[in-house]
Design a protein around this motif. Structure first.
Motif, PDB file in Angstrom:
ATOM      1  N   ALA A  77       0.837  -1.210   0.000  1.00 35.79           N
ATOM      2  CA  ALA A  77       0.000   0.000   0.000  1.00 35.79           C
ATOM      3  C   ALA A  77       0.866   1.251   0.000  1.00 35.79           C
ATOM      4  O   ALA A  77       0.611   2.207  -0.753  1.00 35.79           O
ATOM      5  N   ILE A  78       1.942   1.240   0.799  1.00 36.54           N
ATOM      6  CA  ILE A  78       2.836   2.418   0.856  1.00 36.54           C
ATOM      7  C   ILE A  78       3.551   2.604  -0.489  1.00 36.54           C
ATOM      8  O   ILE A  78       3.633   3.709  -1.027  1.00 36.54           O
ATOM      9  N   HIS A  79       4.049   1.497  -1.054  1.00 31.63           N
ATOM     10  CA  HIS A  79       4.804   1.558  -2.312  1.00 31.63           C
ATOM     11  C   HIS A  79       3.925   2.102  -3.443  1.00 31.63           C
ATOM     12  O   HIS A  79       4.332   2.985  -4.202  1.00 31.63           O
ATOM     13  N   ILE A  80       2.706   1.578  -3.515  1.00 30.40           N
ATOM     14  CA  ILE A  80       1.800   2.012  -4.582  1.00 30.40           C
ATOM     15  C   ILE A  80       1.334   3.455  -4.330  1.00 30.40           C
ATOM     16  O   ILE A  80       1.252   4.265  -5.266  1.00 30.40           O
ATOM     17  N   GLY A  81       1.085   3.785  -3.059  1.00 31.50           N
ATOM     18  CA  GLY A  81       0.717   5.166  -2.723  1.00 31.50           C
ATOM     19  C   GLY A  81       1.831   6.136  -3.111  1.00 31.50           C
ATOM     20  O   GLY A  81       1.576   7.212  -3.664  1.00 31.50           O
ATOM     21  N   LEU A  82       3.089   5.723  -2.881  1.00 32.93           N
ATOM     22  CA  LEU A  82       4.232   6.552  -3.282  1.00 32.93           C
ATOM     23  C   LEU A  82       4.243   6.746  -4.800  1.00 32.93           C
ATOM     24  O   LEU A  82       4.532   7.839  -5.300  1.00 32.93           O
ATOM     25  N   VAL A 113     -10.177   0.759 -11.034  1.00 36.63           N
ATOM     26  CA  VAL A 113     -10.034   0.930  -9.579  1.00 36.63           C
ATOM     27  C   VAL A 113      -9.763  -0.404  -8.858  1.00 36.63           C
ATOM     28  O   VAL A 113      -8.865  -0.469  -7.996  1.00 36.63           O
ATOM     29  N   PRO A 114     -10.475  -1.498  -9.210  1.00 37.34           N
ATOM     30  CA  PRO A 114     -10.162  -2.765  -8.504  1.00 37.34           C
ATOM     31  C   PRO A 114      -8.721  -3.215  -8.694  1.00 37.34           C
ATOM     32  O   PRO A 114      -8.208  -3.997  -7.891  1.00 37.34           O
ATOM     33  N   SER A 115      -8.051  -2.716  -9.757  1.00 42.23           N
ATOM     34  CA  SER A 115      -6.650  -3.136  -9.977  1.00 42.23           C
ATOM     35  C   SER A 115      -5.751  -2.655  -8.837  1.00 42.23           C
ATOM     36  O   SER A 115      -4.687  -3.231  -8.606  1.00 42.23           O
ATOM     37  N   ILE A 116      -6.193  -1.593  -8.106  1.00 39.57           N
ATOM     38  CA  ILE A 116      -5.387  -1.147  -6.950  1.00 39.57           C
ATOM     39  C   ILE A 116      -5.312  -2.284  -5.933  1.00 39.57           C
ATOM     40  O   ILE A 116      -4.244  -2.599  -5.402  1.00 39.57           O
ATOM     41  N   ALA A 117      -6.475  -2.917  -5.705  1.00 38.22           N
ATOM     42  CA  ALA A 117      -6.505  -4.028  -4.731  1.00 38.22           C
ATOM     43  C   ALA A 117      -5.617  -5.168  -5.203  1.00 38.22           C
ATOM     44  O   ALA A 117      -4.826  -5.721  -4.422  1.00 38.22           O
ATOM     45  N   SER A 118      -5.716  -5.517  -6.508  1.00 38.40           N
ATOM     46  CA  SER A 118      -4.906  -6.651  -6.993  1.00 38.40           C
ATOM     47  C   SER A 118      -3.425  -6.293  -6.967  1.00 38.40           C
ATOM     48  O   SER A 118      -2.578  -7.150  -6.694  1.00 38.40           O
ATOM     49  N   ASN A 119      -3.104  -5.017  -7.221  1.00 35.79           N
ATOM     50  CA  ASN A 119      -1.690  -4.608  -7.154  1.00 35.79           C
ATOM     51  C   ASN A 119      -1.155  -4.746  -5.729  1.00 35.79           C
ATOM     52  O   ASN A 119      -0.027  -5.198  -5.514  1.00 35.79           O
ATOM     53  N   ILE A 120      -1.971  -4.330  -4.747  1.00 36.63           N
ATOM     54  CA  ILE A 120      -1.516  -4.437  -3.350  1.00 36.63           C
ATOM     55  C   ILE A 120      -1.389  -5.912  -2.955  1.00 36.63           C
ATOM     56  O   ILE A 120      -0.408  -6.317  -2.322  1.00 36.63           O
TER      57      ILE A 120
END
Lengths: 654, 77
Positions: free
Chosen positions: A456-461, A534-541
Motif C-alpha cells: 500500500a505504501i509503495h503504490i501510494g508513493l 479501480v479494482p486493480s489497486i486491490a490486486s496490485n496491493i
C-alpha cells in the motif's frame, strides 16, 4: 539526480569547406547527440568525399591485421596520427602476405597427404620385399592385415579365388602399448601378388590396407617420406617465422591505423545526417544545457564567423541522459535497460536503489544465504566485465544481500536454522542470544499484513510521484493522480474498518466516503472508463503478498534440506569419516542451489514489483538514450589542435 | 449433505489451493514461455524484460500458497 540532465537543442550551420574540421571538433568534444536533418528545402547529406578511400584502407588494415599473428594489444603505445590514409597506403605487404598465405595452404595440404601416407606405410615397414622388383603388368599387389588365427582361413580364400598367387608375410608394426591395449591376437601383414584383380572383393577374413604407391622396400619408402615431411615442415616453419617478422613490424601500426581509420570513417559517415545547400551545411542535435555555452564558444573561437551555433526552442522530445551517484550505477543500468524515461519525466533510479534491495532482503531474509549470495555476487562480478548485464545485476545482488542479512538476523533465519539451533549444532550449548522480531512461519498472518502495508505504501508513493510529475505538465492529470491516491487510502480504511473492525467505528464509513470521492474525481478528470481500473489497486496491493509467499516457500525448502540431508558426524571409522564428508558436500550443494534459486526468484519478484506495480503509477518510459557523437581512443591521440595531450609520440616514429 | 468437514476438509482445501494455482500458473507460463522463445530468437537483448513477464502469472500460485498456509494455520488452531 531525480530528473534527467536538461538538454539544449541546437542548430549548427556553416560553410561547406569547414564541415570536416567541425566534425573533427564535435567528435573530440563528444557532447552533441546529432539528429538526422530532413527538410524539403535542403539537399540530403552525403558522406565526406574521402569516405570510399577511408573505408577501403580500413578494410585493408583489418585484413592485414587478421592475416598476421596476433600480438598483445596492451603493449602497443598510443601515437598521434595526422594522416592515416597516407600511412596506410605506405604499407605494401598485401602481395607478400597473399603469397605466404597461399604457400602455407599448399604446404599444409602436402603435409596432411604425407602424414596420411606415412601412417599407412608405417603398418607394413616389416615387409622386407621391394615391390618394384616384382613389377609385372599382369600382377596386382594387395596388402592385407590378418589376425593370426584367421591366417588358415585367409589362405583357403586365396586358393579358391586366385589361380596363381604369392604371399609374403610379416608381423604388423603396432607398438607394444597398442598390442597390450587391444589385448587381441597379434596381427600379420600379408602382401599378395596375384593376377586376379578382383581378389579383395572375395576376402572377408582380412582387412585390406590402402597403401600409396612407393618405390623400394616399405621401410626405405617410409624413411624417404619422413625426410620429405620434415623438409616441408621446415618450409612451413620458415614461412611462420617470416609472418612473425612481419607481425612484429606491422601489427602495432595496423592496430593503430585501424583505430584511426575507423574514427575517420565515423566522421565521414556522420555528414549523411546533415542537410546541405550549395555552399552551406546544417546540422541539429542536443547537448547538455550546462555544456552549451562552452561548445558555442569553442566553435566560434575556432571557426570565427564561418560557422554559427544557434539554440533552438521547440517541443521535440530530447534524448535522455541520466545522472546519478556512482553507487546507483547498476540501478541506472536497470532503468535504462527496462525502458529509458523520457527527458521530462522523473528518474526512478534513486528510489529503486532502496526499494529493490529492501524487497529482495524481505524475500530472502536469511543471514546464511545473504553471505553465500555476497560470495556468489563477487565471483560473478569477477567473471564478467564492467557494463555487462551480469556484472550490473551481480552488483544489485551484492547491495541487496546486505538487507537480506539484516532481515535474516531480525527473523532469526540462518540457512533454515534458528540461531539457537545453529549454536547447539556447532557448540553443543543451549539457549538463545536474542528473540526474533518475527517468525515467518509461525507469524504468517502478521507477515501477510506487513507485506500488504508495504504494498500500500509503495503504490501510494507511486501515485504521489505521478501527482508531482504531472503537476508541472498537466494540472488535470495531477489532480487525477491525487484522486487515485484517495481511492487507494479510502479503500484500505474501508476494508480495515468494515471487515476487520480496525481503527475504530468511524474508519469504515470515512474510508468508504474517501474512496467514493476519489472515484468521482477519477471519473471527472480521467473519464468514467477508468473506474474499471479501480479494482486493480486491490490486486496490485495483493501482489505484494508474494514477498511473504516466496520467502516462506524458500524457508520451508531450506528446513526440508536441513531435515533430510543434514549429515551426522561419525569420526570413529574411516567409512564414517568418508560418509560424513560426502554427505556434507551433498548438503552444502543443496543449500548452494537453494541460495542460487532464492537469489534469482527474489531479484525477479523484487524487480517485478517495482516495474509492474510501482512504475505503472507514474512512469512512461518512452525516452531514448543520449548517444553523443564521440570518439573512444585506445591506440591514438587526437592530432594537434584537437585537444591533444602533452605527451605524444610522433607519426614519423612509426 | 456435508461431504467433508473438520481438519480433513481444511487439508484437502489447502492442497487444492496450491494444486489449482500450480496448474493455472503452468498453463499461463507455457503460453508465455513459447511466445518469449519466439521473441528471443529475434531480440535476445530483451531477455530480462521478458523474464519479468514470465514471473507475472506466478502470482496465481503464490496466492494459492498463501491461502493454503492460512488454511493450515486454521487447521492447527
Amino acid at each position: 539526480m531525480l530528473k534527467p540532465v536538461k538538454m539544449q537543442k541546437l542548430r549548427i550551420m556553416g560553410l561547406k569547406n569547414e564541415c570536416p574540421s567541425l566534425i573533427s571538433l564535435l567528435h573530440e568534444v563528444g557532447v552533441l547527440h546529432i539528429k538526422h536533418v530532413s527538410s524539403q528545402e535542403l539537399e540530403k547529406g552525403s558522406p565526406l568525399p574521402n569516405y570510399d578511400e577511408v573505408s577501403t584502407q580500413l578494410v585493408r588494415m583489418r585484413s592485414i591485421k587478421n592475416s598476421l599473428p596476433a600480438q598483445d594489444d596492451s603493449q602497443i603505445p598510443p601515437y598521434e596520427i595526422h594522416n592515416p590514409l597516407k600511412l596506410a597506403s605506405e604499407i605494401s605487404i598485401d602481395a607478400e602476405l597473399l603469397e605466404i598465405s597461399s604457400k602455407k595452404e599448399q604446404l599444409r595440404k602436402k603435409i596432411s597427404a604425407l602424414e596420411s601416407d606415412l601412417l599407412s606405410l608405417s603398418k607394413i615397414t616389416s615387409l622386407p620385399i621391394d615391390v618394384s622388383t616384382l613389377a609385372d603388368s599382369n600382377l596386382h599387389f594387395f596388402f592385407f592385415e590378418v589376425d593370426e588365427k584367421e591366417l588358415a582361413h585367409f589362405h583357403r580364400t586365396l586358393h579358391s579365388h586366385a589361380q596363381k598367387y604369392s604371399c609374403t608375410i610379416a608381423p604388423a608394426q603396432n607398438s607394444p602399448a597398442q598390442n597390450q591395449a587391444s589385448k587381441k591376437a597379434p596381427h600379420l601383414i600379408v602382401l599378395v601378388a596375384t593376377t586376379n584383380a578382383d581378389l579383395p572383393s572375395h576376402v572377408s577374413s582380412a582387412r585390406m590396407l590402402n597403401i600409396p604407391k612407393f618405390v623400394g622396400t616399405p621401410l626405405q619408402a617410409y624413411h624417404r617420406l619422413s625426410f620429405e615431411l620434415s623438409t616441408l615442415k621446415g618450409e612451413l616453419a620458415s614461412l611462420d617465422g617470416r609472418l612473425f617478422e612481419l607481425s612484429s613490424k606491422y601489427y602495432p601500426i595496423c592496430t593503430i591505423l585501424e583505430e584511426a581509420l575507423s574514427i575517420e570513417a565515423d566522421r565521414c559517415k556522420v555528414a549523411m545526417d546533415f542537410g546541405n545547400t550549395n555552399d552551406l551545411f546544417f546540422l541539429e542535435g542536443w547537448c547538455p544545457k550546462s555544456k552549451f555555452n562552452a561548445l558555442r564558444d569553442e566553435i566560434s573561437q575556432k571557426f570565427s564567423k564561418k560557422v554559427f551555433v544557434q539554440p533552438l526552442h521547440d517541443h521535440e522530445m530530447p534524448p535522455t541522459l541520466l545522472s546519478n551517484p556512482s553507487v546507483a550505477a547498476p540501478f541506472q543500468f536497470l532503468t535504462e535497460f527496462l525502458s529509458t524515461p523520457n527527458a521530462h519525466e522523473f528518474d526512478p533510479t534513486l528510489i529503486t536503489l532502496f526499494t529493490i534491495p529492501i524487497l529482495y532482503g524481505l524475500i530472502v531474509a536469511d543471514a546464511g544465504y545473504a553471505i553465500i549470495s555476497m560470495i556468489f555476487s563477487l565471483l560473478l562480478m569477477r567473471m564478467s566485465s564492467k557494463g555487462n548485464l551480469l556484472y550490473e545485476i551481480s552488483r544489485i545482488w551484492l547491495y541487496s544481500s546486505v538487507f537480506a542479512f539484516i532481515f535474516g538476523v531480525a527473523f532469526d533465519e540462518y540457512m533454515g536454522f534458528t540461531h539457537a539451533h545453529l549454536l547447539e549444532l556447532l557448540t553443543g550449548s543451549h539457549g538463545s542470544l536474542y528473540a526474533p522480531a518475527l517468525s515467518r512461519i509461525h507469524d504468517i498472518q502478521l507477515l501477510l499484513l506487513i507485506t500488504i502495508i508495504i504494498g500500500a505504501i509503495h503504490i501510494g508513493l507511486g501515485f504521489f510521484l505521478g501527482f508531482l510529475i504531472e503537476l508541472g505538465h498537466n494540472k488535470k492529470h495531477a489532480v487525477a493522480k491525487l484522486c487515485w491516491l484517495a481511492a487507494e487510502i479510502g479503500g484500505i480504511f474501508a476494508v480495515a474498518g468494515f471487515m476487520f473492525g480496525a481503527f475504530g467505528p468511524l474508519a469504515g464509513p470515512a474510508g468508504a466516503a474517501l474512496m467514493l470521492i476519489g472515484m468521482l474525481g477519477i471519473a471527472v478528470f480521467e473519464g468514467p472508463i477508468y473506474l474499471f481500473e479501480v479494482p486493480s489497486i486491490a490486486s496490485n496491493i495483493m501482489s505484494y503478498l508474494r514477498i511473504a509467499a516466496v520467502g516462506v516457500g524458500g524457508l520451508i525448502l531450506a528446513e526440508v534440506i536441513n531435515e533430510l540431508a543434514l549429515p551426522h558426524a561419525d569420526f570413529s571409522t574411516p567409512v564414517g569419516i568418508f560418509v560424513f564428508a560426502f554427505s556434507l558436500g551433498f548438503y552444502m550443494m543443496l543449500h548452494f542451489a537453494m541460495c542460487a534459486l532464492s537469489m534469482f526468484e527474489a531479484f525477479i519478484h523484487g524487480a517485478r514489483l517495482n516495474v509492474v506495480e510501482f512504475y505503472g503509477k507514474f512512469y512512461k518510459g518512452d525516452g531514448f538514450c543520449f548517444a553523443p557523437f564521440s570518439v573512444k581512443r585506445t591506440f591514438t591521440y587526437p592530432a594537434q589542435g584537437e585537444n591533444s595531450p602533452k605527451r605524444m609520440k610522433q607519426e614519423n616514429e612509426l | 449433505m456435508v461431504l467433508f468437514e473438520g481438519t480433513g476438509a481444511l487439508a484437502i482445501a489447502a492442497g487444492l489451493a496450491v494444486a489449482g494455482g500450480a496448474i493455472g500458473t503452468a498453463w499461463a507460463q507455457a503460453s508465455i514461455g513459447s511466445s518469449i522463445m519466439g521473441v528471443l530468437a529475434e531480440k535476445p537483448e530483451q531477455a530480462f524484460k521478458l523474464i519479468v513477464y514470465m514471473a507475472l502469472p506466478e502470482l496465481i500460485l503464490l496466492l494459492g500458497f498463501v491461502v493454503s498456509f492460512l488454511l493450515i494455520g486454521k487447521m492447527e488452531a
